[in-house]
Design a protein around this motif. Structure first.
Motif, PDB file in Angstrom:
ATOM      1  N   UNK A 310       6.778   8.435  20.932  1.00 43.16           N
ATOM      2  CA  UNK A 310       7.039   9.130  19.872  1.00 43.16           C
ATOM      3  C   UNK A 310       8.264   8.025  19.195  1.00 43.16           C
ATOM      4  N   UNK A 311       9.157   7.420  20.088  1.00 42.92           N
ATOM      5  CA  UNK A 311      10.157   6.600  19.292  1.00 42.92           C
ATOM      6  C   UNK A 311       9.235   5.359  18.840  1.00 42.92           C
ATOM      7  N   UNK A 317       6.158  11.770  15.831  1.00 43.41           N
ATOM      8  CA  UNK A 317       7.746  11.575  15.890  1.00 43.41           C
ATOM      9  C   UNK A 317       8.417  12.853  16.039  1.00 43.41           C
ATOM     10  N   UNK A 318       7.802  14.122  15.756  1.00 46.39           N
ATOM     11  CA  UNK A 318       8.495  15.381  16.086  1.00 46.39           C
ATOM     12  C   UNK A 318       8.902  15.467  17.520  1.00 46.39           C
ATOM     13  N   UNK A 326      21.331  17.905  24.089  1.00 50.48           N
ATOM     14  CA  UNK A 326      20.544  16.240  24.495  1.00 50.48           C
ATOM     15  C   UNK A 326      19.193  16.359  24.966  1.00 50.48           C
ATOM     16  N   UNK A 327      18.523  17.658  24.922  1.00 48.04           N
ATOM     17  CA  UNK A 327      17.274  17.888  25.678  1.00 48.04           C
ATOM     18  C   UNK A 327      16.094  17.349  24.674  1.00 48.04           C
ATOM     19  N   UNK A 328      15.182  16.836  24.985  1.00 49.95           N
ATOM     20  CA  UNK A 328      13.849  16.507  23.921  1.00 49.95           C
ATOM     21  C   UNK A 328      13.060  17.832  24.109  1.00 49.95           C
ATOM     22  N   UNK A 329      13.448  18.791  23.587  1.00 49.63           N
ATOM     23  CA  UNK A 329      12.808  20.159  23.454  1.00 49.63           C
ATOM     24  C   UNK A 329      11.251  20.117  23.188  1.00 49.63           C
ATOM     25  N   UNK A 330      10.881  19.273  22.224  1.00 52.63           N
ATOM     26  CA  UNK A 330       9.588  19.425  21.840  1.00 52.63           C
ATOM     27  C   UNK A 330       8.702  18.589  22.706  1.00 52.63           C
ATOM     28  N   UNK A 456      14.005   8.138  11.415  1.00 50.99           N
ATOM     29  CA  UNK A 456      12.759   8.918  11.824  1.00 50.99           C
ATOM     30  C   UNK A 456      11.968   8.313  13.080  1.00 50.99           C
ATOM     31  N   UNK A 457      12.166   7.154  13.343  1.00 51.41           N
ATOM     32  CA  UNK A 457      11.439   6.613  14.436  1.00 51.41           C
ATOM     33  C   UNK A 457      12.568   5.945  15.568  1.00 51.41           C
ATOM     34  N   UNK A 458      13.316   6.821  16.330  1.00 53.02           N
ATOM     35  CA  UNK A 458      14.400   6.172  16.927  1.00 53.02           C
ATOM     36  C   UNK A 458      14.163   5.146  18.226  1.00 53.02           C
ATOM     37  N   UNK A 459      15.023   4.615  18.663  1.00 53.17           N
ATOM     38  CA  UNK A 459      14.899   3.723  19.674  1.00 53.17           C
ATOM     39  C   UNK A 459      14.464   4.392  20.888  1.00 53.17           C
TER      40      UNK A 459
END
Length: 466
Positions: A310-311, A317-318, A326-330, A456-459
């Protein structure tokens, strides 16, 4: 940098070391090793030794890349840098697909183990395990690391106990026993099916060792990624040498290779021969631990790969949104949903849809390992003298040999009737992924490593210490 899109470096070095160890010691060692002994004979431990060397070389290559540039995306990012966007996209999505299928498979396997004690529908037990591990991953990366630390600890303890007791048994340091290695040569000899059986077995053995590479992904969520991954890689070498090769050698000495009991549960059979009471109950508990460990790691790994994709604008991107911990929930929930669907497929169509999913992911990990090897060769040639903290041994010869060995395993799959369908469907999976990549690129998705990435589109390396 937007804090909603950052992972936190909360994994401890001891947890990372156990993640690497736990990744190597899967349920396949406790259950599937008996089948390998039946197929290859007493010399089956040589298959594990050869495969172990191959895995150590792959991990060394990964260690070289990971210590110089730790990244949440790990080998997906390295493939992108070395070979181009198509390679990074392929590794990311193929590895994610492999692990979400493994998550579903392990949930079903865990349910079968639990049914030893609890009489309930398998699908219900499977969903219960899925929910438990999903909640663990959603809470925090520390909770994932702590669960994995203790899961791996139990597996290590079980193997150490077996090595000590089994060693005493075969050496004659046991009541009413004398030193006896006769099972290595009786019943048609050390290699009853010929030397080729040793190499044929590698196709099965390599899948039981998959998972150590997870440590290079998790390393990006530690305080000192380079130091942590170096320590974890070194531990893998010792563990493969002792745990796999040592335990398989003892199994071959204790139990005749043609025993029908080996196929069901080799360690239970060995403990029974030794006269250890309650062996079946104890080993079932250990196998359940191994399954939960794999399930736990599978959800963690697949979610991080989705986060990275997604990054790079190669997934919605969601999926980069993270919780305050700090957990990528989605990304975790998305991977869990696919795992749930696999469990339902196993309940509704075990010999149809579920078998198709298993076959279509069967050779994927070999594709990923091959791309890892090729990436290391390319990146090593680009590296400046003195900037690498860890180096692959005897470069470039050993790197090329490793890539060739992985290709040889794929060829072995192609000529082995039982694995041809898996290789074919896995190749089709890769073709499909490449087709999607072309569509994504055409629509403006996917970014290169060198491009600046906005909020909106992180590393892919969004790892910030709290």
């Amino acid at each position: 940098m937007n804090s909603e899109r950052q992972l936190h470096g909360n994994l401890k070095p001891r947890q990372l070391s156990m993640i690497a160890i736990g990744g190597v010691i899967g349920a396949g060692l406790f259950v599937g090793s008996g089948v390998v002994i039946n197929d290859a004979g007493p010399g089956a431990f040589l298959s594990y030794a050869i495969t172990g060397v191959l895995m150590i070389l792959v991990m060394r290559m990964l260690g070289e890349m990971a210590t110089s540039n730790p990244s949440t995306g790990s080998f997906a990012d390295y493939a992108r840098r070395a070979l181009g966007g198509w390679a990074g996209f392929s590794v990311g999505w193929l590895y994610w697909y492999f692990w979400v299928i493994v998550v579903g498979f392990e949930a079903v396997a865990g349910a079968k183990v639990i049914s030893y004690w609890i009489d309930a529908p398998l699908w219900l037990l499977s969903l219960g395990l899925m929910m438990l591990m999903t909640c663990t991953n959603l809470f925090s990366v520390s909770s994932f690391g702590e669960f994995e630390f203790w899961f791996a600890g139990i597996k290590v303890a079980a193997i150490v106990v077996f090595l000590v007791l089994g060693g005493a048994f075969v050496l004659g340091v046991w009541p009413e026993r004398t030193m006896d290695f006769s099972n290595l040569i009786v019943h048609d000899g050390f290699l009853p099916h010929g030397p080729e059986a040793i190499f044929s077995a590698i196709v099965v053995v390599i899948f039981s060792m998959v998972g150590a590479e997870v440590a290079t992904i998790a390393a990006a969520e530690t305080r000192d990624p380079a130091r942590s991954v170096t320590k974890a890689m070194k531990s893998v070498v010792v563990r493969i040498s002792i745990f796999y090769v040592g335990s398989l050698f003892l199994l071959a000495v204790i139990v005749p290779w043609n025993s029908t009991d080996l196929g069901a549960s080799p360690f239970v059979t060995a403990f029974t021969v030794m006269g250890i009471p309650f062996a079946d109950t104890l080993m079932n508990a250990v196998v359940l631990t191994a399954v939960l460990s794999c399930l736990n790691s599978g959800l963690y790994t697949s979610s991080r790969m989705l986060f990275v994709l997604a990054a790079r604008r190669e997934a919605p991107v969601a999926l980069t949104r993270v919780s305050r911990r700090g957990v990528p929930v989605v990304a975790i929930l998305a991977s869990s949903v696919v795992g749930f669907l696999c469990v339902l497929a196993a309940a509704i169509s075990p010999d149809g849809v579920f078998l198709f999913l298993l076959n279509s992911s069967g050779a994927i990990i070999l594709f990923v390992y091959l791309l890892i090897a090729l990436s290391q060769i390319v990146l090593r040639r680009r590296a400046k003298e003195g900037e690498l903290k860890v180096k692959m041994w005897l470069f470039p010869g050993l790197s090329v040999l490793t890539a060739a060995a992985i290709a040889a395993v794929l060829v072995q799959m192609a000529v082995t009737p039982g694995t041809q369908i898996s290789l074919t469907l896995s190749c089709l999976s890769w073709v499909l992924v490449l087709g999607v990549y072309l569509v994504v690129r055409k629509r403006g998705g996917s970014v290169t490593i060198a491009q600046p990435v906005h909020a909106e589109a992180p590393s892919s390396a969004l790892v910030a210490a709290e």
